[in-house]
Design an enzyme around this catalytic site. Structure first.
Site, PDB file in Angstrom:
ATOM      1  CB  THR A   1      -1.847   7.174  -3.341  1.00 37.08           C
ATOM      2  OG1 THR A   1      -1.262   5.862  -3.362  1.00 37.08           O
ATOM      3  CG2 THR A   1      -0.900   8.165  -3.985  1.00 37.08           C
TER       4      THR A   1
ATOM      5  CG  ASP B   1       4.603  -4.062  11.555  1.00 35.96           C
ATOM      6  OD1 ASP B   1       5.384  -4.614  10.760  1.00 35.96           O
ATOM      7  OD2 ASP B   1       4.361  -2.839  11.552  1.00 35.96           O
TER       8      ASP B   1
ATOM      9  CG  ASP C   1       1.130  -3.421  10.046  1.00 33.15           C
ATOM     10  OD1 ASP C   1       1.233  -2.545   9.185  1.00 33.15           O
ATOM     11  OD2 ASP C   1       1.364  -4.633   9.806  1.00 33.15           O
TER      12      ASP C   1
ATOM     13  NE  ARG D   1      -2.468   0.742   3.659  1.00 38.64           N
ATOM     14  CZ  ARG D   1      -3.220   0.954   4.723  1.00 38.64           C
ATOM     15  NH1 ARG D   1      -4.499   1.211   4.577  1.00 38.64           N
ATOM     16  NH2 ARG D   1      -2.710   0.889   5.924  1.00 38.64           N
TER      17      ARG D   1
END
Ligand code: URA
Length: 210
Positions: free
Chosen positions: A109, A204, A201, A105
């Protein structure tokens, strides 16, 4: 599957998810729970698989016994976090074929950028289950499904752990034919596209990279 969104509200799934969400849950526990929860989710996403029968002999008698119909299904992990779900699902469906879609990602944006694509042959003849724990903006999920359809897949399901309403809406608009199975739908996305309250996340947390 008949409905577009299935929330797996089984008590074991919800209990495990709560432990996974907590910040102080260590990586090893997070990974183990993800493995367990993905098996429970796999059970749900495969609930309406096509069946046939085959003639077998038990020690007592012959019978026409139920068995899965058609070609082996394909599991597609959307890298990297998809691998956490993939492992557990594969334990339940060990003969599945496996593919990988690499998308990252762009943090500015929030749009997906492809860096890897390798999927099994004959996707058009298989049930394809795309796995990614977090359905956030839905941009990378929708892009991954675009790629799978481009490779011939026509019968696709999307399996995730957590979904945001925005991601569900995006998927419904882009791919109304792809049913979504998730353990929970959270409140919203934050300004950088993370699910709130979420679990942070997922990559992670499962790989211990932060
Ligand atoms: N990806 C994650 O790992 N977590 C989120 O909350 C959103 C996207």
């Amino acid at each position: 599957m008949s409905q577009h969104l299935t929330i797996v509200d089984h008590p074991l799934v919800q209990h495990k998810l709560t432990i996974m969400r907590a910040t102080d849950t260590p990586t090893a526990v997070f990974r183990q729970l993800l493995r367990e929860i993905s098996q429970l989710l796999a059970y749900e996403v495969t609930r309406e698989l096509e069946m046939t029968t085959k003639r077998i002999e038990t020690p007592m008698a012959e019978m026409d016994a139920p068995t899965l119909a058609g070609k082996k299904l394909a599991l597609i992990s959307i890298l990297r976090a998809g691998n956490g779900l993939l492992d557990g699902v594969l334990e339940l469906i060990p003969s599945a074929r496996v593919g990988f879609v690499g998308l990252y990602r762009d943090e500015e944006t929030l749009q997906p950028v492809q860096y890897y694509f390798k999927v099994p042959e004959s996707l058009d003849d298989r049930l394809v289950i795309a796995v990614d724990p977090m359905l956030a903006t839905g941009n990378s999920s929708a892009a991954a499904i675009d790629l799978l359809k481009g490779a011939g897949a026509t019968n696709i399901r999307f399996l995730c752990l957590l979904a945001a309403p925005e991601g569900i809406a995006r998927m419904k608009e882009a791919h109304p034919d792809v049913p979504i199975v998730t353990a929970a739908v959270d409140e919203r996305l934050n300004e950088v596209g993370y699910i709130v309250p979420g679990l942070g996340d997922a990559g992670d947390r499962m790989f211990g990279t932060k």
